[in-house]
Write an enzyme that holds these catalytic residues in place. Structure first.
Site, mmCIF file in Angstrom:
data_model
loop_
_atom_site.group_PDB
_atom_site.id
_atom_site.type_symbol
_atom_site.label_atom_id
_atom_site.label_comp_id
_atom_site.label_asym_id
_atom_site.label_seq_id
_atom_site.Cartn_x
_atom_site.Cartn_y
_atom_site.Cartn_z
ATOM 1 N N GLU A 5 -27.271 17.759 4.296
ATOM 2 C CA GLU A 5 -26.936 16.913 3.158
ATOM 3 C C GLU A 5 -28.037 15.873 2.981
ATOM 4 O O GLU A 5 -28.413 15.195 3.934
ATOM 5 C CB GLU A 5 -25.589 16.249 3.434
ATOM 6 N N ASN B 287 -19.200 20.968 4.501
ATOM 7 C CA ASN B 287 -18.201 19.903 4.545
ATOM 8 C C ASN B 287 -16.821 20.550 4.406
ATOM 9 O O ASN B 287 -16.600 21.351 3.507
ATOM 10 C CB ASN B 287 -18.442 18.916 3.409
ATOM 11 N N HIS C 110 -16.629 15.378 10.880
ATOM 12 C CA HIS C 110 -15.909 16.592 10.506
ATOM 13 C C HIS C 110 -15.191 17.220 11.694
ATOM 14 O O HIS C 110 -15.475 18.347 12.068
ATOM 15 C CB HIS C 110 -16.890 17.616 9.923
#
Length: 550
Positions: free
Chosen positions: A405, A528, A490
């Protein structure tokens, strides 16, 4: 429902078949509406009754108000079932002294962290200086939960992780799905449940033409240039932020949120958290009640059927101010991967639920998260104004096992830095176990297990640095470190689907107990994870409503 039981076929004019038959129109309406307005969401919340009472008997109790729990609550309510949701965090609806509900990333205060006396930001240093500071102990919005080898960042409050994440709403590439959830039919997920989740969450994509000219995404355009010059695939990533609202922020016609440094501790506007989407619709049914600052401590079979649930009511300094015992016909564990896993291993080890199987607590992973920064040349400024909402990534999953990201660094000054959160194919898995001596759950993760993630991320950034003649930043994480290898945003696993549960989240050993959150996903989602958590919850709750309700 006056008799406090699950609905019989045809009660209140609702049947399982009727519910399922209406699903298409429900989802269509969500897709058109996107989400309830903030005013409508607040009205729905204001109309909600007070917290659960001691001695209550309820048809369904949902532990947690994150993605899985919110899906379950909405769909059960639409099927005519009364639902009680228990949330350990606060209901974030009251402004602080600054007139805002949530503080900026650069100005953490008592609202920022869950029961810590000092902040613990993922980026702990800047220009070599520590930036954490002392704060009053408070039931703040971000929990930096420390285990032996890792810190797990989790949202605390009604809406769970949706309050504090960057909103990157990514559906995994279909080619990767079998490695994520091997027991789940991919056709069903991609034809039905991923579209349903994306509609319910209000997912959208940035306008590419606006992206190319917006000052606030100069950092992302620099990331695109560097990725493409090194031969990597660069891609836009969907998000749940209201992109039209962000355009108005940039134009000066709306109160700034993403452009005012708001994200890590909540967004005051623009972001479509669960409070504006699934939870707002759930509350609007009149069948869902949420009890904030309540923590489930044990679940055990009740003598007359169903389950006895013990709950501590907390104050804002984390003290228990009341204890309650309620009975629920069915219980859904949706406290997040960590919360659900810790509770389940406790319940098995202490004899509250001894028939849970040996898979409980296993298969936990951190989605391969690792952070780094790069120091760019003076001719590659990344901009002093940076949107806090990431919108792009670098894809080297097939060749190097990493997706990065392109993240913001919203300091308000020019840093000439590129910042990244990588998701990698880290194969290591940890286990939660109950420690009777300390009265808490331990996690077996080891910091050294992050090395595969670093190696995979380096397949991207070593090449970019070589091509651009740049270096890694060593001033962001303390101790002259290049990599933040002690965190995850996560957490996944701990009650893995088709292992600790059946293939729809029913816990083995007990009828009427379900897991419906990220604990079901075995450690890695390849992207994600919250869209996958939402889609899997949509799949599972549809099956449960169709087959388990009387």
């Amino acid at each position: 429902m006056g008799d406090n039981t699950l609905p019989k076929r045809g009660s209140n004019g609702i049947s399982r078949r009727g519910f399922l038959g209406r699903t298409g129109s429900i989802i269509g309406a969500v897709a058109l509406a996107g989400h309830l307005s903030p005013a409508a969401a607040q009205a729905a919340a204001a109309a909600a009754p007070g917290p659960i009472g001691d001695g209550a008997r309820v048809p369904v109790l949902v532990i947690g108000t994150g993605y899985g729990g919110s899906v379950a609550a909405l769909r059960l309510a639409q099927a005519g079932v009364d639902v009680q949701m228990i949330e350990m965090g606060m209901n974030w609806d009251t402004p602080g002294p600054d007139g805002k509900v949530f503080p900026k990333v650069t100005s953490p205060d008592y609202r920022s962290f869950w029961l810590r006396s000092r902040t613990k930001a993922p980026l702990s240093n800047f220009l070599g200086f520590p930036i954490d500071k002392d704060v009053p102990k408070y039931t703040g919005i971000l929990d930096a939960e420390d285990f032996a080898g890792i810190t797990v960042y989790q949202g605390r409050g009604v809406g769970g992780g949706s309050l504090v994440n960057g909103g990157m709403a990514v559906t995994p590439r279909r080619a990767n799905f079998a490695a994520v959830l091997p027991s789940v039919n991919a056709d069903e997920m991609y034809d039905t449940y991923y579209p349903r989740a994306n509609a319910g969450l209000g997912v959208g994509m940035i306008d590419p033409a606006w992206f190319d000219t917006a000052d606030c995404y100069q950092f992302s355009r620099v990331g695109r240039k560097h990725a493409q010059r090194s031969g990597f695939a660069w891609t836009f990533v969907p998000d749940v932020y209201d992109w039209d609202y962000m355009k108005r922020e940039a134009a000066g016609t709306a109160t700034k949120s993403a452009l005012a440094g708001e994200i890590l501790y909540g967004n005051n506007a623009g972001k479509k958290s669960l409070v504006q989407t699934y939870l707002a619709q759930a509350r609007a049914t009149g069948r869902v009640t949420i009890s904030p600052l309540h923590k489930v401590t044990t679940v055990s079979p009740a003598a007359g059927g169903g389950y006895t649930v013990a709950i501590d009511q907390l104050n804002t300094t984390g003290d228990t101010v009341a204890t309650k015992t309620v009975t629920a016909d069915r219980v859904f564990f949706a406290a997040g991967s960590v919360g659900t896993s810790k509770l389940l291993v406790k319940l098995k080890a202490t004899g509250a639920l001894p028939n849970l199987n040996g898979e409980v607590g296993k298969g936990w992973g951190e989605n391969g998260n690792v952070m780094c920064g790069r120091a760019n040349h003076m001719w590659d400024p990344t901009g002093k104004l940076q949107s806090t909402i990431p919108c792009s990534g670098i894809d080297n999953w097939d060749a190097g096992g990493a997706f990065a990201e392109v993240a913001p660094l919203p300091t308000g000054i020019e840093t000439y830095a590129s910042f990244y959160l990588s998701i990698t194919k880290n194969p290591n898995r940890a286990e939660f176990t109950w420690n009777a001596a300390t009265g808490r759950a331990d996690l077996s993760w080891q910091t050294a297990w992050k090395q595969p993630s670093i190696t995979m991320a380096k397949t991207i950034f070593d090449k970019i640095n070589s091509k651009e003649g740049t270096i890694y930043r060593t001033d962001l994480f303390g101790g002259n470190k290049i990599w933040n290898d002690t965190l995850t945003y996560h957490p996944l696993g701990g009650a893995v689907l088709d292992r600790a549960t059946d293939n729809y989240g029913r816990l083995h050993g007990y009828t009427g107990l379900y897991v419906i959150d990220g604990a079901l996903i075995p450690g890695n989602a390849s992207v994600n994870p919250f869209v996958t958590i939402t889609a899997l919850a949509e799949r599972n709750i549809e099956k449960i409503i169709a087959t388990d309700l009387p």
